[in-house]
Enzyme design. Structure first.
Site, PDB file in Angstrom:
ATOM      1  N   HIS A 253     -15.408  44.031  57.463  1.00 15.93           N
ATOM      2  CA  HIS A 253     -14.455  44.199  56.369  1.00 15.93           C
ATOM      3  C   HIS A 253     -13.888  45.618  56.334  1.00 15.93           C
ATOM      4  O   HIS A 253     -12.677  45.815  56.113  1.00 15.93           O
ATOM      5  CB  HIS A 253     -15.144  43.876  55.048  1.00 15.93           C
ATOM      6  N   LEU A 255     -13.544  47.600  58.824  1.00 13.85           N
ATOM      7  CA  LEU A 255     -12.671  47.850  59.970  1.00 13.85           C
ATOM      8  C   LEU A 255     -11.265  47.348  59.737  1.00 13.85           C
ATOM      9  O   LEU A 255     -10.320  47.780  60.430  1.00 13.85           O
ATOM     10  CB  LEU A 255     -13.252  47.178  61.216  1.00 13.85           C
ATOM     11  N   ASP A 396     -14.201  16.845  79.204  1.00 12.17           N
ATOM     12  CA  ASP A 396     -13.282  17.424  80.188  1.00 12.17           C
ATOM     13  C   ASP A 396     -13.801  17.143  81.594  1.00 12.17           C
ATOM     14  O   ASP A 396     -14.933  16.706  81.781  1.00 12.17           O
ATOM     15  CB  ASP A 396     -13.109  18.930  79.955  1.00 12.17           C
ATOM     16  N   GLY A 426     -13.067  34.499  75.848  1.00 12.05           N
ATOM     17  CA  GLY A 426     -13.199  34.913  74.458  1.00 12.05           C
ATOM     18  C   GLY A 426     -14.375  35.860  74.257  1.00 12.05           C
ATOM     19  O   GLY A 426     -14.912  36.455  75.196  1.00 12.05           O
ATOM     20  N   GLY A 428     -17.175  34.874  72.474  1.00 17.26           N
ATOM     21  CA  GLY A 428     -18.394  34.092  72.262  1.00 17.26           C
ATOM     22  C   GLY A 428     -18.653  33.727  70.821  1.00 17.26           C
ATOM     23  O   GLY A 428     -19.808  33.507  70.450  1.00 17.26           O
ATOM     24  N   GLY A 430     -16.378  31.394  69.110  1.00 19.65           N
ATOM     25  CA  GLY A 430     -15.719  30.126  68.793  1.00 19.65           C
ATOM     26  C   GLY A 430     -16.695  28.980  68.607  1.00 19.65           C
ATOM     27  O   GLY A 430     -16.662  28.276  67.587  1.00 19.65           O
ATOM     28  N   LEU A 431     -17.576  28.765  69.569  1.00 19.99           N
ATOM     29  CA  LEU A 431     -18.536  27.667  69.472  1.00 19.99           C
ATOM     30  C   LEU A 431     -19.577  27.920  68.392  1.00 19.99           C
ATOM     31  O   LEU A 431     -20.098  26.970  67.797  1.00 19.99           O
ATOM     32  CB  LEU A 431     -19.215  27.442  70.823  1.00 19.99           C
TER      33      LEU A 431
END
Length: 466
Positions: A253, A255, A396, A426, A428, A430-431
């Site tokens: 926050h 930053l 996929d 990315g 790391g 997202g998942l």
């Protein structure tokens, strides 16, 4: 206090086991001695006084008289009839066969040994037994058969003696039940806190740090000490992880402010009237791109922190699944087309779901984007209504993921390989956000390598949640 516990054997698990063992041994010894006393029949033989001699003679005369009057009557009935007046218990011992004939109930019969012992005596004696007092013998002839007559006052049999004579199996089962109950109580006192500790440890391993042992931590032995140490450990872990999450959220926050000023400065520099040199213009564009990536990273960190802290990012709503996913799938198809990949979409079931729509779309969209990014040619998306739960499957045809990384890939900042840099793989998060978003809905997300190659991600969410 711990030194006192170590010195006091009663407060230790070994001491309690030792104490229980001796209590059980003492109890079994007392029960055994009591049973032995109940089942053992002592007797004593003493000379008979004149009054009892006259009494048994009168009883013998009465029996002989009744036998003459009722020659067909059974002897046990004659004995019962003769003893009714003075409530005497009479028994006969046949001289030749040593057969006993009782004029009273058989469950009250005394030990036969002292009566057989006196059959060769010429005068009557007093017999004192645990079953009562008798006197005799007195020789008597009934229906041309010689008998020895004994008379006395038997005591009613106690419960143990009656069980031994009538149902010894029931007595044995009762003793086993008592001893088994004591053993079961002792084992339960050990296993109950251990099971409670085991159950709480499993919940802590799954991420629930709110576990607190109650009964197990209040014991005074080693199990109690272990329970108190377990409570201290979970409290410490909760404080550390909570502090870490707050620190990450606070730093992210904070930053945001210098980052916003940096982006503002870049915009001002790019809008100067003077034409900037090409080298400086390229550097400003590079700084702007990095600033945008940092802003995206901070946004993901804040989003993950809110999800991990169970802070609601939106209100839960009752939405149509088709309305929720139609726009998402259109965007995903456009993304796949631009990447030269094929996106195969299944039908969306006619279903109304109580959920956080934006959070659910973000989770599914993130998985589809990853599939498009790492597939070779195509990504298949299917949605199944499994009556009680909704399952979204994204498959996929890429290279898949090493089996050792299938679970770790959902951890924050975890990178599957060194080749996946920020541009391709990315940061790391997202998942990790997908996992937390699905967890908020009470569901789970799993990943498996397909048999024909590629990766398959399954998102499962309960349907009836309201």
């Amino acid at each position: 206090m711990r030194i006192f516990r170590k010195l006091n054997p009663i407060n230790s698990l070994f001491g309690k086991t030792f104490l229980w063992f001796w209590l059980a041994a003492i109890l079994l010894g007392v029960v055994g001695a009591w049973l032995a006393k109940q089942t053992h029949s002592d007797y004593s033989i003493k000379p008979l006084n004149d009054n009892n001699i006259n009494r048994i003679e009168k009883l013998a005369s009465r029996i002989e008289l009744n036998a003459e009057r009722f020659p067909d009557a059974e002897l046990n009935r004659l004995l019962g009839r003769a003893g009714q007046r003075n409530k005497d218990a009479l028994l006969l011992v046949e001289q030749q066969s040593k057969r006993f004939i009782y004029g009273f109930p058989r469950e009250m019969m005394p030990l036969e040994e002292p009566f057989l012992e006196l059959m060769n005596e010429s005068q009557p004696f007093m017999i004192r037994t645990t079953s009562g007092n008798f006197f005799g013998p007195f020789e008597i002839t009934l229906n041309e058969q010689n008998y020895f007559l004994f008379a006395g006052k038997p005591r009613p049999p106690n419960l143990v003696r009656q069980l031994i004579r009538t149902n010894p199996v029931a007595l044995a089962v009762s003793v086993l039940l008592v001893s088994g109950s004591l053993c079961a109580l002792f084992v339960w006192s050990l296993l109950s806190p251990i099971r409670q500790l085991q159950k709480s440890a499993r919940k802590v391993a799954s991420g629930d740090l709110t576990q607190h042992l109650g009964f197990a931590s209040k014991r005074g032995d080693e199990i109690g000490e272990l329970g108190r140490d377990f409570n201290s450990m979970t409290q410490r872990l909760s404080d550390l992880i909570g502090g870490q999450k707050r620190l990450v959220a606070d730093i992210s926050h904070e930053l945001r402010s210098p980052l916003a000023r940096l982006q503002l400065a870049i915009g001002i520099a790019q809008n100067q009237k003077e034409q900037l040199p090409d080298a400086i213009e390229k550097q400003l564009l590079r700084i702007e791109k990095e600033a945008q990536q940092i802003d995206s990273m901070i946004g993901q960190v804040l989003r993950l922190s809110r999800l991990e802290a169970d802070v609601a990012v939106e209100d839960r709503q009752l939405v149509s699944l088709k309305n929720c996913f139609t726009e998402l799938f259109n965007d995903a198809a456009f993304e796949a087309q631009n990447s030269g990949k094929e996106l195969i979409l299944g039908d969306i079931p006619e279903l109304t779901l109580y959920c956080y729509p934006n959070l659910l779309k973000s989770a599914v969209g993130n998985v589809i984007s990853n599939g498009i990014k790492y597939c070779s040619t195509k990504v298949e998306v299917s949605i199944s209504n499994l009556t009680t739960r909704l399952q979204v499957t994204v498959k996929d045809d890429g290279q898949g993921v090493p089996n050792s990384d299938l679970e770790d890939m959902f951890k924050p900042f975890y990178r599957l390989s060194a080749s996946r840099n920020r541009d391709t793989g990315g940061i790391g998060l997202g998942l990790a956000i997908v996992k937390q978003a699905v967890k908020v809905h009470g569901g789970e997300v799993t990943a498996v390598n397909s048999e024909d190659g590629g990766l398959t991600v399954n998102i499962t969410i309960p349907i009836n949640q309201y």
